[in-house]
Structure formats: structure tokens, C-alpha cells
Scaffold this motif. Structure first.
Motif, PDB file in Angstrom:
ATOM      1  N   TYR A   3       7.487  -0.486  -9.804  1.00 55.95           N
ATOM      2  CA  TYR A   3       8.424  -1.495  -9.310  1.00 55.95           C
ATOM      3  C   TYR A   3       7.644  -2.644  -8.667  1.00 55.95           C
ATOM      4  O   TYR A   3       6.733  -2.405  -7.863  1.00 55.95           O
ATOM      5  N   PRO A   4       8.013  -3.911  -8.967  1.00 54.74           N
ATOM      6  CA  PRO A   4       7.324  -5.059  -8.375  1.00 54.74           C
ATOM      7  C   PRO A   4       7.919  -5.377  -6.996  1.00 54.74           C
ATOM      8  O   PRO A   4       9.048  -5.855  -6.892  1.00 54.74           O
ATOM      9  N   VAL A   5       7.161  -5.134  -5.948  1.00 50.19           N
ATOM     10  CA  VAL A   5       7.658  -5.252  -4.575  1.00 50.19           C
ATOM     11  C   VAL A   5       7.173  -6.556  -3.953  1.00 50.19           C
ATOM     12  O   VAL A   5       5.965  -6.774  -3.796  1.00 50.19           O
ATOM     13  N   ALA A  55      -1.488  -4.122   0.466  1.00 50.37           N
ATOM     14  CA  ALA A  55      -1.833  -4.565   1.816  1.00 50.37           C
ATOM     15  C   ALA A  55      -1.642  -6.069   1.981  1.00 50.37           C
ATOM     16  O   ALA A  55      -1.235  -6.544   3.049  1.00 50.37           O
ATOM     17  N   ASP A  56      -1.899  -6.838   0.925  1.00 54.36           N
ATOM     18  CA  ASP A  56      -1.737  -8.285   1.000  1.00 54.36           C
ATOM     19  C   ASP A  56      -0.272  -8.676   1.134  1.00 54.36           C
ATOM     20  O   ASP A  56       0.070  -9.646   1.818  1.00 54.36           O
ATOM     21  N   VAL A  57       0.608  -7.931   0.471  1.00 51.99           N
ATOM     22  CA  VAL A  57       2.041  -8.209   0.557  1.00 51.99           C
ATOM     23  C   VAL A  57       2.581  -7.794   1.922  1.00 51.99           C
ATOM     24  O   VAL A  57       3.342  -8.534   2.560  1.00 51.99           O
ATOM     25  N   ILE A  58       2.203  -6.631   2.391  1.00 48.13           N
ATOM     26  CA  ILE A  58       2.672  -6.154   3.693  1.00 48.13           C
ATOM     27  C   ILE A  58       2.262  -7.114   4.796  1.00 48.13           C
ATOM     28  O   ILE A  58       2.989  -7.311   5.774  1.00 48.13           O
ATOM     29  N   ALA A  59       1.103  -7.739   4.643  1.00 52.44           N
ATOM     30  CA  ALA A  59       0.572  -8.629   5.676  1.00 52.44           C
ATOM     31  C   ALA A  59       1.159 -10.039   5.622  1.00 52.44           C
ATOM     32  O   ALA A  59       0.854 -10.866   6.489  1.00 52.44           O
ATOM     33  N   LYS A  60       2.021 -10.349   4.657  1.00 56.63           N
ATOM     34  CA  LYS A  60       2.573 -11.694   4.546  1.00 56.63           C
ATOM     35  C   LYS A  60       3.315 -12.087   5.815  1.00 56.63           C
ATOM     36  O   LYS A  60       4.019 -11.276   6.408  1.00 56.63           O
ATOM     37  N   THR A  61       3.195 -13.349   6.198  1.00 58.28           N
ATOM     38  CA  THR A  61       3.901 -13.851   7.375  1.00 58.28           C
ATOM     39  C   THR A  61       5.048 -14.790   7.017  1.00 58.28           C
ATOM     40  O   THR A  61       5.728 -15.309   7.889  1.00 58.28           O
ATOM     41  N   GLY A  62       5.277 -14.997   5.746  1.00 62.71           N
ATOM     42  CA  GLY A  62       6.357 -15.863   5.294  1.00 62.71           C
ATOM     43  C   GLY A  62       6.653 -15.588   3.834  1.00 62.71           C
ATOM     44  O   GLY A  62       5.917 -14.844   3.167  1.00 62.71           O
ATOM     45  N   PRO A  63       7.733 -16.164   3.306  1.00 58.14           N
ATOM     46  CA  PRO A  63       8.101 -15.915   1.912  1.00 58.14           C
ATOM     47  C   PRO A  63       7.129 -16.548   0.931  1.00 58.14           C
ATOM     48  O   PRO A  63       6.752 -17.714   1.079  1.00 58.14           O
ATOM     49  N   ASP A  64       6.700 -15.783  -0.042  1.00 59.60           N
ATOM     50  CA  ASP A  64       5.933 -16.318  -1.159  1.00 59.60           C
ATOM     51  C   ASP A  64       6.080 -15.373  -2.341  1.00 59.60           C
ATOM     52  O   ASP A  64       6.688 -14.310  -2.231  1.00 59.60           O
ATOM     53  N   ALA A  65       5.551 -15.755  -3.484  1.00 57.38           N
ATOM     54  CA  ALA A  65       5.803 -15.054  -4.735  1.00 57.38           C
ATOM     55  C   ALA A  65       4.858 -13.896  -5.003  1.00 57.38           C
ATOM     56  O   ALA A  65       4.928 -13.276  -6.069  1.00 57.38           O
ATOM     57  N   ARG A  66       3.996 -13.547  -4.072  1.00 62.82           N
ATOM     58  CA  ARG A  66       3.083 -12.430  -4.289  1.00 62.82           C
ATOM     59  C   ARG A  66       3.829 -11.100  -4.246  1.00 62.82           C
ATOM     60  O   ARG A  66       4.781 -10.938  -3.478  1.00 62.82           O
ATOM     61  N   TYR A  67       3.407 -10.173  -5.061  1.00 66.60           N
ATOM     62  CA  TYR A  67       4.042  -8.857  -5.124  1.00 66.60           C
ATOM     63  C   TYR A  67       2.997  -7.816  -5.488  1.00 66.60           C
ATOM     64  O   TYR A  67       1.910  -8.133  -5.960  1.00 66.60           O
ATOM     65  N   PHE A  68       3.349  -6.549  -5.222  1.00 61.32           N
ATOM     66  CA  PHE A  68       2.511  -5.434  -5.689  1.00 61.32           C
ATOM     67  C   PHE A  68       3.372  -4.499  -6.511  1.00 61.32           C
ATOM     68  O   PHE A  68       4.609  -4.535  -6.428  1.00 61.32           O
ATOM     69  N   GLU A  69       2.757  -3.654  -7.313  1.00 61.69           N
ATOM     70  CA  GLU A  69       3.487  -2.701  -8.145  1.00 61.69           C
ATOM     71  C   GLU A  69       3.097  -1.276  -7.773  1.00 61.69           C
ATOM     72  O   GLU A  69       1.915  -0.939  -7.760  1.00 61.69           O
ATOM     73  N   LEU A  70       4.112  -0.459  -7.465  1.00 57.41           N
ATOM     74  CA  LEU A  70       3.906   0.939  -7.152  1.00 57.41           C
ATOM     75  C   LEU A  70       5.034   1.762  -7.754  1.00 57.41           C
ATOM     76  O   LEU A  70       6.123   1.235  -8.036  1.00 57.41           O
ATOM     77  N   SER A  71       4.795   3.047  -7.917  1.00 56.96           N
ATOM     78  CA  SER A  71       5.847   3.965  -8.363  1.00 56.96           C
ATOM     79  C   SER A  71       6.783   4.263  -7.202  1.00 56.96           C
ATOM     80  O   SER A  71       6.512   3.921  -6.040  1.00 56.96           O
ATOM     81  N   ALA A  72       7.894   4.924  -7.492  1.00 55.53           N
ATOM     82  CA  ALA A  72       8.857   5.295  -6.451  1.00 55.53           C
ATOM     83  C   ALA A  72       8.186   6.145  -5.373  1.00 55.53           C
ATOM     84  O   ALA A  72       8.358   5.906  -4.167  1.00 55.53           O
ATOM     85  N   ALA A  73       7.423   7.148  -5.795  1.00 54.65           N
ATOM     86  CA  ALA A  73       6.755   8.032  -4.834  1.00 54.65           C
ATOM     87  C   ALA A  73       5.756   7.257  -3.986  1.00 54.65           C
ATOM     88  O   ALA A  73       5.618   7.518  -2.777  1.00 54.65           O
ATOM     89  N   ILE A  75       5.899   4.022  -3.208  1.00 51.51           N
ATOM     90  CA  ILE A  75       6.624   3.162  -2.268  1.00 51.51           C
ATOM     91  C   ILE A  75       7.123   3.978  -1.085  1.00 51.51           C
ATOM     92  O   ILE A  75       7.043   3.537   0.070  1.00 51.51           O
ATOM     93  N   LEU A  76       7.630   5.176  -1.337  1.00 48.66           N
ATOM     94  CA  LEU A  76       8.049   6.056  -0.247  1.00 48.66           C
ATOM     95  C   LEU A  76       6.866   6.384   0.654  1.00 48.66           C
ATOM     96  O   LEU A  76       6.977   6.355   1.896  1.00 48.66           O
ATOM     97  N   ALA A  77       5.720   6.675   0.072  1.00 46.61           N
ATOM     98  CA  ALA A  77       4.524   6.967   0.859  1.00 46.61           C
ATOM     99  C   ALA A  77       4.118   5.758   1.697  1.00 46.61           C
ATOM    100  O   ALA A  77       3.697   5.901   2.856  1.00 46.61           O
ATOM    101  N   LYS A  78       4.266   4.570   1.135  1.00 50.26           N
ATOM    102  CA  LYS A  78       3.934   3.350   1.870  1.00 50.26           C
ATOM    103  C   LYS A  78       4.890   3.157   3.046  1.00 50.26           C
ATOM    104  O   LYS A  78       4.464   2.789   4.154  1.00 50.26           O
ATOM    105  N   ALA A  79       6.184   3.429   2.841  1.00 47.45           N
ATOM    106  CA  ALA A  79       7.153   3.334   3.933  1.00 47.45           C
ATOM    107  C   ALA A  79       6.817   4.325   5.041  1.00 47.45           C
ATOM    108  O   ALA A  79       6.890   3.998   6.237  1.00 47.45           O
ATOM    109  N   ASN A  80       6.416   5.529   4.668  1.00 56.04           N
ATOM    110  CA  ASN A  80       6.018   6.530   5.664  1.00 56.04           C
ATOM    111  C   ASN A  80       4.762   6.079   6.410  1.00 56.04           C
ATOM    112  O   ASN A  80       4.649   6.245   7.630  1.00 56.04           O
ATOM    113  N   GLU A  81       3.840   5.511   5.669  1.00 57.15           N
ATOM    114  CA  GLU A  81       2.581   5.036   6.272  1.00 57.15           C
ATOM    115  C   GLU A  81       2.840   3.942   7.311  1.00 57.15           C
ATOM    116  O   GLU A  81       2.160   3.858   8.340  1.00 57.15           O
TER     117      GLU A  81
END
Length: 223
Positions: A3-5, A55-73, A75-81
């Protein structure tokens, strides 16, 4: 499936039935609908050069078009982290229903989350049976995508942006042509919180026994 997040963050849901509920927002990249007033136009295009590390997307301080791609599992692990405490996941966009959301919804439900999807209703809704589906109908938009009767039938709430009477008339026509299930909550949302739009939405909600959605997050100046 990946999924592109575009964003993954924790906040308060500011719209619709779940207004005020602590929520994890998962914003997916990509949307061809083209709403002129869209406040997330940076999510429209999924260009390869904007694919970056999570990490680059999580660190964003404003809206932009950058995204990362991860599986469902993943993304859940990232939310837990990230240590989120909210257990309400809002999958939004962009247009999240461009993607098969069943693996994503099922992974988060297994971890104790309530899932909500915010969609324009122009793509088939593919998600778990327990997902709360918010359809915000987008009619006659530049992308040319028609509303799907199947999306209206899957809706748990219909949240419609209004600025003038013609928008209320368009919603009335849609509810006749492609009716939702009985008992669905209808929310009117004033576009840009303009006084005229807000006054119209309040009046119609009282007349129809509908619900007002005022985009609380914008009044509070939170994400």
C-alpha cells in the motif's frame, strides 16, 4: 500487496459520526477524482520519484507527495513502533478504495482496531464486513468517475460537502437514484467552513433530521 502510504499519524477524528474519537490516520497515495476544493491534492499522483523510505514519510512536517510502500502487516508493525494508543484506524486518501483494503482491515482488526474508510464512492469498496464505510459522494468531478450504486449500498454514513442549495439538490437526486441502505446516517459538511455554507447545512440538517459535520480539526487547527 503493498500500500502506498502518504501519511501515518495519530490525532482526533474531526468529521462525521466519529467526530472527537482518537484515531490513527492512514493516508494512501493516489486519486484520479480531481475535486477542485480538495485539501490533499498532494496525494493525487503516485509518481515513482516520490517513493521514499518509511522514515522519511513519518518525519514529514507538512503535506507533500512523498510516500512509502509496505504490506498490511508491515504498516501495523510501523503503527506499533510509533506507539499509537488510539484503536480507531481511519483509512483515507487520496482515494483508498483504488486498492483492495481487505488485507489491511483484517490485519488491524486482528490487533483490536475499529476500521473506518473515507471514500468518494467512485470505486468498489473492498474491505472487511465490520469496516465502517464513510462515503463522501463526489459528483461531476473533473476526473469523470461516476458514483457507484454498490458504494452507496455499502455506506454506513453518507457525508456530503455543501456550499449552496444546488449541492443539497444534487444529494437529494443521488439518494433517489442510488439509495443507501435504510437507517444510514446522512451528514452535511459545509465547504471551507464558510458562514453561508454553514448556515445552509444547519438549516437543512434540522429540517431533515440529518447530522452536521463541521470539520472539527480545522477549527482546532490540528492535523
Amino acid at each position: 500487496m503493498l500500500y502506498p502510504v502518504n501519511e501515518l499519524f495519530e490525532t482526533i477524528q474531526g468529521e462525521g459520526v466519529y467526530t472527537g474519537v482518537p484515531a490513527v490516520f492512514l493516508r494512501l497515495q493516489g486519486c484520479p477524482v480531481g475535486c477542485p476544493w480538495c485539501d490533499t491534492q498532494h496525494t493525487w499522483s503516485k509518481d515513482a520519484e516520490n517513493k521514499v523510505a518509511a522514515a522519511d514519510v513519518i518525519a514529514k512536517t507538512g503535506p507533500d507527495a512523498r510516500y512509502f510502500e509496505l504490506s498490511a502487516a508491515e504498516i501495523l508493525a510501523k503503527a506499533n513502533e510509533l506507539g499509537f494508543s488510539a484503536k480507531h484506524l481511519v483509512i483515507t486518501g487520496g482515494e483508498p478504495c483504488m486498492y483492495d483494503l481487505r488485507p489491511l482491515a483484517e490485519a488491524f482488526e486482528a490487533a483490536g482496531y475499529q476500521i473506518q474508510i473515507e471514500t468518494s464512492g467512485t470505486f468498489e469498496v473492498r474491505t472487511s464486513p465490520k469496516t465502517w464505510v464513510t462515503v463522501s459522494p463526489k459528483l461531476n468531478m473533473p476526473g469523470g468517475y461516476p458514483m457507484l450504486a454498490s458504494a452507496m449500498q455499502r455506506a454506513d454514513e453518507v457525508k456530503f460537502p455543501v456550499a449552496m442549495q444546488k449541492h443539497v439538490d444534487e444529494l437529494d437526486a443521488l439518494l433517489v437514484e442510488k439509495p443507501p441502505r435504510p437507517g444510514v446516517t446522512i451528514c452535511l459538511q459545509p465547504i471551507s467552513q464558510k458562514p453561508r455554507a454553514t448556515e445552509l447545512a444547519i438549516r437543512v440538517c434540522i429540517e431533515r433530521n440529518w447530522r452536521l459535520s463541521v470539520q472539527l480539526h480545522k477549527y482546532l487547527a490540528i492535523e
